[in-house]
Design an enzyme around this catalytic site. Structure first.
Site, PDB file in Angstrom:
ATOM      1  N   HIS A  96       0.856  -1.186   0.000  1.00 18.00           N
ATOM      2  CA  HIS A  96       0.000   0.000   0.000  1.00 18.00           C
ATOM      3  C   HIS A  96       0.899   1.246   0.000  1.00 18.00           C
ATOM      4  O   HIS A  96       1.975   1.222   0.624  1.00 18.00           O
ATOM      5  CB  HIS A  96      -0.908  -0.014   1.234  1.00 18.00           C
ATOM      6  CG  HIS A  96      -1.990   1.019   1.147  1.00 18.00           C
ATOM      7  ND1 HIS A  96      -1.759   2.351   1.400  1.00 18.00           N
ATOM      8  CD2 HIS A  96      -3.289   0.923   0.793  1.00 18.00           C
ATOM      9  CE1 HIS A  96      -2.890   3.030   1.209  1.00 18.00           C
ATOM     10  NE2 HIS A  96      -3.830   2.192   0.841  1.00 18.00           N
ATOM     11  N   GLU A 166      -3.959   2.492  -7.164  1.00 15.90           N
ATOM     12  CA  GLU A 166      -4.342   3.525  -6.203  1.00 15.90           C
ATOM     13  C   GLU A 166      -3.455   4.751  -6.391  1.00 15.90           C
ATOM     14  O   GLU A 166      -2.377   4.837  -5.784  1.00 15.90           O
ATOM     15  CB  GLU A 166      -4.159   3.018  -4.767  1.00 15.90           C
ATOM     16  CG  GLU A 166      -5.180   2.023  -4.312  1.00 15.90           C
ATOM     17  CD  GLU A 166      -5.479   2.166  -2.816  1.00 15.90           C
ATOM     18  OE1 GLU A 166      -6.640   2.048  -2.451  1.00 15.90           O
ATOM     19  OE2 GLU A 166      -4.551   2.415  -2.033  1.00 15.90           O
TER      20      GLU A 166
HETATM   21  P1  13P Z   1      -9.778   6.336   0.532  1.00 14.11           P
HETATM   22  O1  13P Z   1     -10.924   5.490   0.029  1.00 14.11           O
HETATM   23  O2  13P Z   1      -9.985   6.852   1.896  1.00 14.11           O
HETATM   24  O3  13P Z   1      -9.365   7.362  -0.478  1.00 14.11           O
HETATM   25  O4  13P Z   1      -8.526   5.342   0.689  1.00 14.11           O
HETATM   26  C1  13P Z   1      -8.095   4.627  -0.387  1.00 14.11           C
HETATM   27  C2  13P Z   1      -7.125   3.640   0.134  1.00 14.11           C
HETATM   28  O5  13P Z   1      -5.993   3.983   0.450  1.00 14.11           O
HETATM   29  C3  13P Z   1      -7.588   2.259   0.286  1.00 14.11           C
HETATM   30  O6  13P Z   1      -6.514   1.390   0.401  1.00 14.11           O
END
Ligand code: 13P
Length: 255
Positions: A96, A166
């Site tokens: 992550h 992400e």
């Molecule tokens: P948010 O949905 O709070 O933007 O977070 C995304 C995230 O980092 C999920 O792993």
């Protein structure tokens, strides 16, 4: 047969207490259990994992937010892949951006993904650029992350692999700040193309690709349908039981 959407709740360091976690888990499990087109995965913080061990159902599974890359190593504070597997964890987030920001390299992420697969669990391997420059240099960033973080994963394991796109600039904001569905679609195509170049076209089609970054009730359907992704990695809105349930229902209706 229609492929199920994978919706992953990443609670990060929340909630602050176990009673709150129990309520949240129960509500998300109830909502997810009713849906036949969605696979829900709930990733609570480590201290709560044992409490929810083996509580998952076929439709709602238990996930972890991180893992160490070895079993029974002499490393204080870490959690091993076999410990997670023993608790009934089916999915493990690796790499992550919030962990990469603490110093986790592509090489470490790759080792974690391999270790997770070895224990029969599915890694949710995160990649994403810090910013989108006009010249499109972020494509290079994504390509390098894919190349580095997937190193050592056997082609035959790609079916078990989940890759989450992400973009860092879209995390923790609101629906209007999320990556636009057409840009998600373009990125998904780029990721498959990169995988095709590195492996082969069949291998490139095998992993599920998710999107994460300010997914809320409002943009769930558009991201899943127009964005062309196989699911979502949800942060802050997974802590809002009502909205998260609505998002799961929405995902269940997207073909
Ligand atoms: P948010 O949905 O709070 O933007 O977070 C995304 C995230 O980092 C999920 O792993």
């Amino acid at each position: 047969m229609r492929k199920k959407k994978l919706v992953v709740a990443n609670w990060k360091m929340n909630p602050a207490t176990l009673p709150e976690a129990r309520v949240l888990f129960a509500r998300a499990t109830r909502a997810g259990s009713r849906l036949e087109n969605v696979q829900t995965v709930i990733c609570p913080p480590f201290p709560y994992l044992g409490v929810f061990a083996h509580r998952g159902t076929t439709r709602v599974r238990l996930g972890a937010q991180d893992v160490f890359w070895q079993n029974s190593a002499r490393v204080t504070g870490e959690v091993s892949p076999e410990q997670l597997a023993d608790l009934g964890v089916s999915h493990v987030i690796v790499g992550h951006s919030e962990r990469r920001a603490l110093g986790e390299s592509d090489e470490i992420v790759a080792k974690k993904a391999v270790a997770v697969l070895k224990e029969g669990m599915r890694p949710i391997l995160c990649i994403g650029e810090k910013e989108r420059d006009e010249d499109g240099r972020y494509f290079e960033t994504l390509k390098n992350q894919i190349k580095g973080s997937l190193a050592g994963i056997r082609r035959s394991d790609f079916r078990e692999l989940v890759i989450a796109y992400e973009p860092l600039w879209a995390i923790g904001k609101s629906a209007r700040d999320a990556c636009q569905p057409r840009d998600i679609r373009e990125t998904e195509i780029f990721m498959r193309k990169t995988l095709t170049d590195l492996y082969d076209s069949e291998t490139a089609q095998a992993p599920a690709i998710l999107y994460g970054g300010s997914v809320e009730g409002e943009n769930t359907a558009a991201i899943l349908s127009e964005g062309g992704v196989g699911g979502l990695l949800v942060g802050h809105k997974s802590l809002d039981a009502e909205e998260f349930s609505a998002m799961l229902k929405e995902a269940n209706t997207v073909a």
